[in-house]
Design a protein around this motif. Structure first.
Motif, PDB file in Angstrom:
ATOM      1  N   LEU A  56      48.162  48.825  32.877  1.00 31.73           N
ATOM      2  CA  LEU A  56      46.794  48.428  33.805  1.00 31.73           C
ATOM      3  C   LEU A  56      45.375  49.169  33.225  1.00 31.73           C
ATOM      4  CD1 LEU A  56      48.076  47.981  37.624  1.00 31.73           C
ATOM      5  CD2 LEU A  56      48.645  46.004  35.446  1.00 31.73           C
ATOM      6  N   ALA A  57      44.097  48.084  33.552  1.00 36.11           N
ATOM      7  CA  ALA A  57      42.924  47.892  33.261  1.00 36.11           C
ATOM      8  C   ALA A  57      42.349  48.932  34.486  1.00 36.11           C
ATOM      9  CB  ALA A  57      42.231  47.844  32.325  1.00 36.11           C
ATOM     10  N   THR A  58      40.900  49.738  34.378  1.00 34.77           N
ATOM     11  CA  THR A  58      40.316  49.925  35.446  1.00 34.77           C
ATOM     12  C   THR A  58      39.021  49.384  35.276  1.00 34.77           C
ATOM     13  OG1 THR A  58      39.914  52.186  34.761  1.00 34.77           O
ATOM     14  CG2 THR A  58      41.422  52.159  35.847  1.00 34.77           C
ATOM     15  N   ALA A  59      37.841  49.159  36.141  1.00 33.27           N
ATOM     16  CA  ALA A  59      37.020  49.292  36.249  1.00 33.27           C
ATOM     17  C   ALA A  59      36.134  49.138  35.340  1.00 33.27           C
ATOM     18  CB  ALA A  59      36.358  49.147  37.573  1.00 33.27           C
ATOM     19  N   ASN A  60      36.431  51.169  35.137  1.00 31.33           N
ATOM     20  CA  ASN A  60      35.604  51.413  34.266  1.00 31.33           C
ATOM     21  C   ASN A  60      35.982  51.583  32.969  1.00 31.33           C
ATOM     22  OD1 ASN A  60      34.384  53.430  35.826  1.00 31.33           O
ATOM     23  ND2 ASN A  60      35.675  55.086  36.041  1.00 31.33           N
ATOM     24  N   ASP A  61      37.708  51.081  32.391  1.00 37.36           N
ATOM     25  CA  ASP A  61      38.069  50.252  31.201  1.00 37.36           C
ATOM     26  C   ASP A  61      36.863  49.303  30.873  1.00 37.36           C
ATOM     27  OD1 ASP A  61      39.537  52.470  31.070  1.00 37.36           O
ATOM     28  OD2 ASP A  61      41.103  51.569  32.118  1.00 37.36           O
ATOM     29  N   THR A  76      28.962  46.277  38.384  1.00 34.89           N
ATOM     30  CA  THR A  76      29.334  45.175  38.152  1.00 34.89           C
ATOM     31  C   THR A  76      31.093  44.179  38.121  1.00 34.89           C
ATOM     32  OG1 THR A  76      27.711  45.415  36.473  1.00 34.89           O
ATOM     33  CG2 THR A  76      28.893  42.979  36.694  1.00 34.89           C
ATOM     34  N   ILE A  77      31.898  45.167  36.907  1.00 36.94           N
ATOM     35  CA  ILE A  77      33.262  45.041  37.154  1.00 36.94           C
ATOM     36  C   ILE A  77      34.110  44.357  39.246  1.00 36.94           C
ATOM     37  CG2 ILE A  77      35.345  45.449  36.653  1.00 36.94           C
ATOM     38  CD1 ILE A  77      33.810  44.172  34.214  1.00 36.94           C
ATOM     39  N   ARG A  78      33.454  45.623  39.548  1.00 35.65           N
ATOM     40  CA  ARG A  78      33.685  45.695  40.788  1.00 35.65           C
ATOM     41  C   ARG A  78      33.790  44.629  41.249  1.00 35.65           C
ATOM     42  NH1 ARG A  78      34.029  50.895  40.125  1.00 35.65           N
ATOM     43  NH2 ARG A  78      31.948  51.423  40.923  1.00 35.65           N
ATOM     44  N   ASN A  79      32.063  44.152  41.251  1.00 41.38           N
ATOM     45  CA  ASN A  79      31.863  42.938  42.297  1.00 41.38           C
ATOM     46  C   ASN A  79      32.060  41.623  41.280  1.00 41.38           C
ATOM     47  OD1 ASN A  79      30.098  44.569  43.589  1.00 41.38           O
ATOM     48  ND2 ASN A  79      27.986  44.309  42.190  1.00 41.38           N
ATOM     49  N   TRP A  80      32.418  41.871  40.154  1.00 45.27           N
ATOM     50  CA  TRP A  80      32.900  40.269  39.491  1.00 45.27           C
ATOM     51  C   TRP A  80      34.715  40.126  40.329  1.00 45.27           C
ATOM     52  CZ3 TRP A  80      31.992  40.701  34.268  1.00 45.27           C
ATOM     53  CH2 TRP A  80      30.476  40.645  33.903  1.00 45.27           C
ATOM     54  N   ALA A  81      35.302  41.101  40.188  1.00 47.69           N
ATOM     55  CA  ALA A  81      36.275  40.908  41.216  1.00 47.69           C
ATOM     56  C   ALA A  81      35.892  40.622  42.358  1.00 47.69           C
ATOM     57  CB  ALA A  81      37.816  42.780  40.633  1.00 47.69           C
ATOM     58  N   SER A 133      36.052  37.489  42.942  1.00 47.91           N
ATOM     59  CA  SER A 133      36.778  36.300  42.256  1.00 47.91           C
ATOM     60  C   SER A 133      36.413  35.650  41.228  1.00 47.91           C
ATOM     61  CB  SER A 133      37.649  35.550  43.281  1.00 47.91           C
ATOM     62  OG  SER A 133      38.092  36.066  44.733  1.00 47.91           O
ATOM     63  N   VAL A 134      35.814  36.140  40.662  1.00 45.75           N
ATOM     64  CA  VAL A 134      35.028  35.878  39.347  1.00 45.75           C
ATOM     65  C   VAL A 134      36.355  36.575  38.172  1.00 45.75           C
ATOM     66  CG1 VAL A 134      34.188  36.390  36.983  1.00 45.75           C
ATOM     67  CG2 VAL A 134      33.287  35.920  39.622  1.00 45.75           C
ATOM     68  N   LEU A 135      36.934  37.821  38.525  1.00 38.78           N
ATOM     69  CA  LEU A 135      37.342  38.276  37.340  1.00 38.78           C
ATOM     70  C   LEU A 135      38.620  38.701  37.995  1.00 38.78           C
ATOM     71  CD1 LEU A 135      35.944  41.185  35.383  1.00 38.78           C
ATOM     72  CD2 LEU A 135      36.625  39.004  34.283  1.00 38.78           C
ATOM     73  N   PRO A 136      40.054  38.009  38.135  1.00 42.08           N
ATOM     74  CA  PRO A 136      41.600  38.114  38.431  1.00 42.08           C
ATOM     75  C   PRO A 136      41.548  39.740  38.685  1.00 42.08           C
ATOM     76  CG  PRO A 136      42.259  37.866  36.664  1.00 42.08           C
ATOM     77  CD  PRO A 136      40.394  37.873  36.285  1.00 42.08           C
ATOM     78  N   GLY A 194      43.019  50.893  47.285  1.00 44.97           N
ATOM     79  CA  GLY A 194      42.054  51.540  47.424  1.00 44.97           C
ATOM     80  C   GLY A 194      41.425  51.216  45.981  1.00 44.97           C
ATOM     81  N   SER A 195      42.733  51.387  45.428  1.00 42.24           N
ATOM     82  CA  SER A 195      41.572  50.935  43.838  1.00 42.24           C
ATOM     83  C   SER A 195      42.092  49.639  43.189  1.00 42.24           C
ATOM     84  CB  SER A 195      42.322  51.822  42.677  1.00 42.24           C
ATOM     85  OG  SER A 195      41.734  53.429  42.968  1.00 42.24           O
ATOM     86  N   VAL A 196      40.801  49.078  42.230  1.00 43.42           N
ATOM     87  CA  VAL A 196      40.524  47.796  42.004  1.00 43.42           C
ATOM     88  C   VAL A 196      41.634  48.053  40.383  1.00 43.42           C
ATOM     89  CG1 VAL A 196      39.283  45.527  40.796  1.00 43.42           C
ATOM     90  CG2 VAL A 196      38.678  47.078  43.122  1.00 43.42           C
ATOM     91  N   ARG A 197      42.798  46.711  40.282  1.00 47.09           N
ATOM     92  CA  ARG A 197      43.087  47.272  39.111  1.00 47.09           C
ATOM     93  C   ARG A 197      42.891  45.788  38.301  1.00 47.09           C
ATOM     94  NH1 ARG A 197      41.966  51.636  39.369  1.00 47.09           N
ATOM     95  NH2 ARG A 197      43.456  53.287  39.353  1.00 47.09           N
TER      96      ARG A 197
END
Length: 136
Positions: free
Chosen positions: A87-92, A103-108, A111-114, A120-123
């Motif tokens: 899996l990828a992280t927001a940093n990746d 920006t990646i976390r906001n898009w997640a 729901s712009v990015l699945p 507690g972390s976004v993957r």
């Protein structure tokens, strides 16, 4: 009834060839520390696969279920190579697409990015991200 048994046998053949993962392999896949992985396993009541290993190993089907992968996708052989990728992280993703992790976390979140949350972390599944961003 006969069709159901045929489907069950086909599903059993597919799942018997899938890997099992130890907690350290899951931690590497999810890019998390072992304690967080242990807590997630406990929270989702994952049972280890019975086998002769010294350390507990978990079915990749259970791991995919925690990741939110549908059962139909898990049984689709054409998707297995994509699903087995780490899996990828927001940093990746931020490094890859030249933006900030926020920006990646906001898009997640929007729901712009699945995405999905683990401890507690976004993957992110990279194949799903590439599908979405190829549309832009």
């Amino acid at each position: 009834m006969k069709q159901n048994m045929t489907n069950l046998r086909a599903a059993a053949r597919i799942t018997s060839n899938l890997p099992t993962l130890s907690q350290s392999q899951i931690a590497k896949r999810w890019q998390m520390d072992a304690d967080t992985v242990r807590n997630i396993i406990r929270k989702h009541h994952l049972s280890p696969v019975p086998a002769p290993w010294k350390r507990a190993r978990y079915s990749i089907l259970d791991i995919w279920r925690v990741e939110g992968v549908s059962h139909a996708s898990a049984l689709d052989l054409s998707q297995h190579s994509d699903l087995l990728e780490p899996l990828a992280t927001a940093n990746d993703l931020a490094k890859l697409y030249n933006c900030t992790p926020a920006t990646i976390r906001n898009w997640a979140r929007e729901s712009v990015l699945p995405s999905f949350r683990l401890g507690g972390s976004v993957r992110f599944h990279m194949f799903a991200i590439q599908e979405v961003l190829s549309e832009f």
